[in-house]
Enzyme design. Sequence first.
Site, PDB file in Angstrom:
ATOM      1  N   ASP A  24      -5.155   2.863  -1.785  1.00  0.00           N
ATOM      2  CA  ASP A  24      -6.200   3.112  -0.785  1.00  0.00           C
ATOM      3  C   ASP A  24      -6.929   4.402  -1.115  1.00  0.00           C
ATOM      4  O   ASP A  24      -6.366   5.491  -0.981  1.00  0.00           O
ATOM      5  CB  ASP A  24      -5.570   3.209   0.607  1.00  0.00           C
ATOM      6  CG  ASP A  24      -5.141   1.855   1.131  1.00  0.00           C
ATOM      7  OD1 ASP A  24      -5.989   0.945   1.167  1.00  0.00           O
ATOM      8  OD2 ASP A  24      -3.962   1.699   1.490  1.00  0.00           O
TER       9      ASP A  24
ATOM     10  N   GLY B 286      -3.033   4.032   8.034  1.00  0.00           N
ATOM     11  CA  GLY B 286      -1.951   3.060   8.075  1.00  0.00           C
ATOM     12  C   GLY B 286      -1.353   3.033   9.475  1.00  0.00           C
ATOM     13  O   GLY B 286      -1.680   3.855  10.332  1.00  0.00           O
TER      14      GLY B 286
ATOM     15  N   HIS C   4      -1.262  -1.547  -4.091  1.00  0.00           N
ATOM     16  CA  HIS C   4      -2.561  -1.412  -3.428  1.00  0.00           C
ATOM     17  C   HIS C   4      -2.833   0.077  -3.224  1.00  0.00           C
ATOM     18  O   HIS C   4      -2.080   0.768  -2.532  1.00  0.00           O
ATOM     19  CB  HIS C   4      -2.480  -2.159  -2.092  1.00  0.00           C
ATOM     20  CG  HIS C   4      -3.719  -2.131  -1.272  1.00  0.00           C
ATOM     21  ND1 HIS C   4      -4.753  -3.024  -1.442  1.00  0.00           N
ATOM     22  CD2 HIS C   4      -4.091  -1.331  -0.242  1.00  0.00           C
ATOM     23  CE1 HIS C   4      -5.697  -2.780  -0.549  1.00  0.00           C
ATOM     24  NE2 HIS C   4      -5.326  -1.745   0.195  1.00  0.00           N
TER      25      HIS C   4
ATOM     26  N   MET D 295     -10.465  -7.127   6.499  1.00  0.00           N
ATOM     27  CA  MET D 295      -9.690  -6.051   7.122  1.00  0.00           C
ATOM     28  C   MET D 295      -9.178  -6.511   8.488  1.00  0.00           C
ATOM     29  O   MET D 295      -9.941  -7.044   9.295  1.00  0.00           O
ATOM     30  CB  MET D 295     -10.552  -4.799   7.306  1.00  0.00           C
ATOM     31  CG  MET D 295     -10.957  -4.086   6.025  1.00  0.00           C
ATOM     32  SD  MET D 295      -9.587  -3.525   4.990  1.00  0.00           S
ATOM     33  CE  MET D 295      -8.709  -2.404   6.095  1.00  0.00           C
TER      34      MET D 295
ATOM     35  N   MET E  50     -12.463   2.795  -0.175  1.00  0.00           N
ATOM     36  CA  MET E  50     -13.081   3.055   1.136  1.00  0.00           C
ATOM     37  C   MET E  50     -13.890   4.340   1.003  1.00  0.00           C
ATOM     38  O   MET E  50     -13.543   5.393   1.529  1.00  0.00           O
ATOM     39  CB  MET E  50     -11.993   3.171   2.211  1.00  0.00           C
ATOM     40  CG  MET E  50     -11.384   1.818   2.553  1.00  0.00           C
ATOM     41  SD  MET E  50      -9.797   1.983   3.389  1.00  0.00           S
ATOM     42  CE  MET E  50      -8.747   2.228   1.970  1.00  0.00           C
TER      43      MET E  50
ATOM     44  N   SER F  40       0.847  -1.190   0.000  1.00  0.00           N
ATOM     45  CA  SER F  40       0.000   0.000   0.000  1.00  0.00           C
ATOM     46  C   SER F  40       0.882   1.239   0.000  1.00  0.00           C
ATOM     47  O   SER F  40       1.831   1.329   0.787  1.00  0.00           O
ATOM     48  CB  SER F  40      -0.871   0.011   1.253  1.00  0.00           C
ATOM     49  OG  SER F  40      -1.328   1.332   1.492  1.00  0.00           O
TER      50      SER F  40
ATOM     51  N   MET G 283      -9.809   6.916  -0.144  1.00  0.00           N
ATOM     52  CA  MET G 283     -10.639   7.281   1.023  1.00  0.00           C
ATOM     53  C   MET G 283     -11.311   8.626   0.745  1.00  0.00           C
ATOM     54  O   MET G 283     -10.691   9.535   0.196  1.00  0.00           O
ATOM     55  CB  MET G 283      -9.757   7.412   2.269  1.00  0.00           C
ATOM     56  CG  MET G 283      -8.943   6.160   2.565  1.00  0.00           C
ATOM     57  SD  MET G 283      -8.079   6.314   4.132  1.00  0.00           S
ATOM     58  CE  MET G 283      -7.089   4.809   4.110  1.00  0.00           C
TER      59      MET G 283
ATOM     60  N   HIS H  45      -8.500  -0.217  -3.618  1.00  0.00           N
ATOM     61  CA  HIS H  45      -9.294  -0.521  -2.421  1.00  0.00           C
ATOM     62  C   HIS H  45     -10.136   0.710  -2.122  1.00  0.00           C
ATOM     63  O   HIS H  45      -9.619   1.719  -1.630  1.00  0.00           O
ATOM     64  CB  HIS H  45      -8.335  -0.856  -1.251  1.00  0.00           C
ATOM     65  CG  HIS H  45      -9.031  -1.100   0.050  1.00  0.00           C
ATOM     66  ND1 HIS H  45      -8.347  -1.125   1.255  1.00  0.00           N
ATOM     67  CD2 HIS H  45     -10.332  -1.353   0.340  1.00  0.00           C
ATOM     68  CE1 HIS H  45      -9.214  -1.360   2.232  1.00  0.00           C
ATOM     69  NE2 HIS H  45     -10.416  -1.497   1.709  1.00  0.00           N
TER      70      HIS H  45
ATOM     71  N   ASP I 297      -5.527  -6.957   5.174  1.00  0.00           N
ATOM     72  CA  ASP I 297      -5.047  -5.575   5.047  1.00  0.00           C
ATOM     73  C   ASP I 297      -5.085  -4.915   6.417  1.00  0.00           C
ATOM     74  O   ASP I 297      -6.156  -4.789   7.022  1.00  0.00           O
ATOM     75  CB  ASP I 297      -5.973  -4.839   4.067  1.00  0.00           C
ATOM     76  CG  ASP I 297      -5.572  -3.392   3.819  1.00  0.00           C
ATOM     77  OD1 ASP I 297      -4.539  -2.954   4.352  1.00  0.00           O
ATOM     78  OD2 ASP I 297      -6.321  -2.706   3.083  1.00  0.00           O
TER      79      ASP I 297
HETATM   80  C1  DX5 Z   1      -6.153   1.040   5.961  1.00  0.00           C
HETATM   81  C2  DX5 Z   1      -5.703   0.711   4.562  1.00  0.00           C
HETATM   82  C3  DX5 Z   1      -4.503  -0.114   4.508  1.00  0.00           C
HETATM   83  C4  DX5 Z   1      -3.274   0.534   5.092  1.00  0.00           C
HETATM   84  C5  DX5 Z   1      -2.349  -0.543   5.523  1.00  0.00           C
HETATM   85  O1  DX5 Z   1      -7.421   1.577   5.924  1.00  0.00           O
HETATM   86  O2  DX5 Z   1      -6.721   0.021   3.871  1.00  0.00           O
HETATM   87  O3  DX5 Z   1      -4.238  -0.547   3.192  1.00  0.00           O
HETATM   88  O4  DX5 Z   1      -2.606   1.350   4.204  1.00  0.00           O
HETATM   89  O5  DX5 Z   1      -1.297   0.066   6.199  1.00  0.00           O
HETATM   90  P1  DX5 Z   1      -0.465  -0.723   7.296  1.00  0.00           P
HETATM   91  O6  DX5 Z   1       0.192  -1.874   6.571  1.00  0.00           O
HETATM   92  O7  DX5 Z   1       0.487   0.279   7.803  1.00  0.00           O
HETATM   93  O8  DX5 Z   1      -1.437  -1.207   8.325  1.00  0.00           O
HETATM   94 ZN    ZN Z   2      -6.193  -0.938   1.956  1.00  0.00          ZN
END
Ligand code: DX5
Ligand code: ZN
Length: 221
Positions: A36, A145, A34, A138, A69, A10, A38, A67, A174
Site C-alpha cells: 500500500d 487498515g 500487497h 475498494m 494511493m 497487505s 500512500m 497499490h 481490499d
Molecule cells: C487501505 C489499504 C488496504 C488495507 C487493508 O487503504 O488499501 O490494503 O491495508 O487493511 P485491512 O485488511 O485491515 O482492511
Molecule cells: Zn490496498
Amino acid sequence: MSSHIRITPSILNADFSQLDSEIAKIASVSDYIHLDVMDDVFVPNFTFDFDAAAKIIKSSPIPIDSHLMVADVDQIAIDYAQAGSASVTIHAEATHDIRATLKGIRFHGARSALALKPGTEIDGYESYVDEVDMFLIMTVEPGFGGQKFMESMMDKVRRTRKLIGSRPIWLQVDGGISLETIEIAVEAGADTFVAGSAVFNAEDPAQMVIALRERALSSKL
Ligand code: DX5
Ligand code: ZN
C-alpha cells in the site's frame, strides 16, 4: 466465476521496523504481497517513498502487488512497473490518462490494474476492460487498515464480474477482509483478496492466510 482464489496480504499493519521478517512469515502461503503506497495527498496517510518501496519490491521473496494511493499517479505507475512490481494498481480518481497509463504499466512488464474508491461507480470505466489485468473494488475508504468491510460494495463487485465475462481478468477486493467477510465477497464474484489486519493481527499470520484461502474455496463449492 473464476476457478482461482488468490490471497494477497497487505503489510500495512505489519511491523515496518522489521518488514523482511514480517514478509517471511507469510511468503510461502501467499500469492503476492500487497504493498500500500500512500502519499498523504490522495489519502490522509503516508507509507513509503519510492526508494523505500523499490527496496521492498527488490528484496521480496514473492511478487509484489503495488497499490498506488497517490495523486497524479501516471508517471509514478510506470516507475513502479520498472522497479519490478508484478502488478501495479492505479486509482481511476488519481489518473489523468487512464488508458495510456494502463498500457504503460503493461509495456514495462507488470500486470495493469484499475481501482475504484467506494464512491466511484464502474459505469464509465467499462471501456478500459481490454487494458486491465485486474479490477480492484475498494471495500473501505482507502487510507487506513483495520476498517469495517462495506458490504454495500457487493453490487459493484457483481456488476464488475459481469463486465469481465469470460476474460481472464482478476477481481480484487481490499478492506475489511476477514474470516467473517471473505465469503460474502467470493459470492459476489471476487477472486483476489487483500487482507491486512486480519493477517498481521493474527497470532499466526501464515495460518490465517491458509484459513482465508480455505474459507474462500469452500464457499465456492
Ligand atoms: C487501505 C489499504 C488496504 C488495507 C487493508 O487503504 O488499501 O490494503 O491495508 O487493511 P485491512 O485488511 O485491515 O482492511
Ligand atoms: Zn490496498
